[in-house]
Design a protein around this motif. Structure first.
Motif, short mmCIF file in Angstrom:
data_model
loop_
_atom_site.label_atom_id
_atom_site.label_comp_id
_atom_site.label_asym_id
_atom_site.label_seq_id
_atom_site.Cartn_x
_atom_site.Cartn_y
_atom_site.Cartn_z
N GLY A 223 5.67 5.12 -10.01
CA GLY A 223 5.98 4.02 -10.78
C GLY A 223 5.93 2.99 -9.80
N PHE A 224 6.00 3.09 -8.51
CA PHE A 224 6.32 1.94 -7.68
C PHE A 224 5.06 1.23 -7.36
CE2 PHE A 224 10.13 4.13 -6.81
CZ PHE A 224 11.22 3.27 -6.84
N SER A 225 5.25 -0.10 -7.30
CA SER A 225 3.89 -1.09 -6.81
C SER A 225 4.27 -1.49 -5.20
CB SER A 225 3.87 -2.24 -7.59
OG SER A 225 3.72 -1.84 -8.99
N ARG A 226 3.22 -2.17 -4.69
CA ARG A 226 3.28 -2.44 -3.43
C ARG A 226 3.75 -1.89 -2.36
NH1 ARG A 226 6.19 -8.44 -4.31
NH2 ARG A 226 6.19 -8.12 -1.79
N VAL A 227 3.31 -0.37 -2.53
CA VAL A 227 3.78 0.58 -1.56
C VAL A 227 3.26 0.32 -0.31
CG1 VAL A 227 3.82 3.21 -1.01
CG2 VAL A 227 3.99 2.20 -3.50
N ALA A 228 4.14 0.60 1.01
CA ALA A 228 3.76 0.18 2.31
C ALA A 228 4.27 1.19 3.03
CB ALA A 228 4.10 -1.36 2.58
N VAL A 229 3.80 1.62 4.41
CA VAL A 229 4.56 2.51 5.13
C VAL A 229 4.40 1.74 6.73
CG1 VAL A 229 2.40 3.76 5.37
CG2 VAL A 229 4.58 4.98 6.21
N THR A 230 5.53 1.83 7.32
CA THR A 230 5.71 1.62 8.66
C THR A 230 6.02 2.78 9.65
OG1 THR A 230 6.31 -0.70 8.20
CG2 THR A 230 6.74 0.00 10.37
#
Length: 245
Positions: A223-230
């Motif tokens: 359900g999360f939005s604006r998912v990002a990975v570094t």
């Protein structure tokens, strides 16, 4: 959603109940030497990764922040310097005991320590401004269930950050890292903690964990939005983030 019939415990497939019990035994075994082992295994680099991680969480005074799988308090101590109200939650009582002892020795007060299963936490809906988990999500029995429950306890506009080992995408370094992990780390575990098998499991659990993009997909599915990975070190370690919007 249905519970999977089997889940991974290192390279083995076991029932969910077996994994929960086995992981509990691993962390009870290594609790007293956990932080020393982290220093030895990463040459101290885990401290820099955690500093970077907490900087990305951006804790602020007055916020309620969940440090999930918080164990020995490494992340919570960093979060608490902001003036945020930090709840340390961990399923393992031995890890929590070590964290509380460390907090007392350092004179760090105001932390809340709670025994909690990440898949079904004893917290109200929309309670926390932020949730963080460092090097803990891969040890959860039902990761999708835990991600959904993290989403549940966050306020709307709340943020989630996860620091975890992942799959290195630098071919040359990946081979060296793999050899070091499988052959050297268990020997360090035996020499320092008297427990090679627990550290062999921890390395195997990294190898079975989804790669960066697959895990990002799991976060979105929760359900999360604006998912990002570094990625860090080519993805050997990664910081994932998402927002409840």
């Amino acid at each position: 959603m249905s519970t999977p019939e089997t889940v991974s415990f290192g390279y083995a497939d076991v029932t969910p109940a077996e994994k929960t019990a086995k992981v509990g035994a691993v962390f009870s075994s290594v609790a007293r030497r956990y932080d020393i082992m982290n220093d030895l295994m990463s040459a101290g680099a885990h401290r820099l990764w955690k500093d970077d991680f907490v900087g990305r969480v951006r804790p602020r005074a007055g916020e309620a922040i969940l440090d999930l799988a918080g164990g020995t308090g490494d992340i919570a101590f960093r979060l608490a310097t902001s003036g945020a109200s930090v709840t340390v939650a961990d399923i393992n009582a031995d890890m929590l005991a070590v964290g509380e002892e460390r907090a007392a020795k350092r004179g760090i007060a105001g932390l809340t320590w709670r025994a909690a299963n990440a898949e079904a936490m004893p917290f109200d809906d929309a309670f926390f401004d932020a949730a963080a988990i460092a090097f803990g999500i891969r040890n959860v029995t039902d990761i999708p269930a835990a991600l959904r429950d993290i989403h549940r306890v966050l306020k709307y506009g709340g943020r989630f950050f996860c620091l975890e080992f992942s799959t290195c995408e630098w071919p040359g370094f990946a081979k060296l890292y793999d050899a070091y992990s499988h052959h050297v780390v268990p020997r360090i575990g035996q020499a320092v903690a008297g427990d090679a098998e627990s550290y062999r499991y921890l390395i195997e659990s990294i190898r079975r964990f989804p790669d960066m993009q697959a895990f990002a997909g799991m976060i979105r599915a929760a359900g999360f939005s604006r998912v990002a990975v570094t990625p860090i070190l080519g993805g050997a370690v990664a910081i994932h983030s998402g927002w409840k919007l």
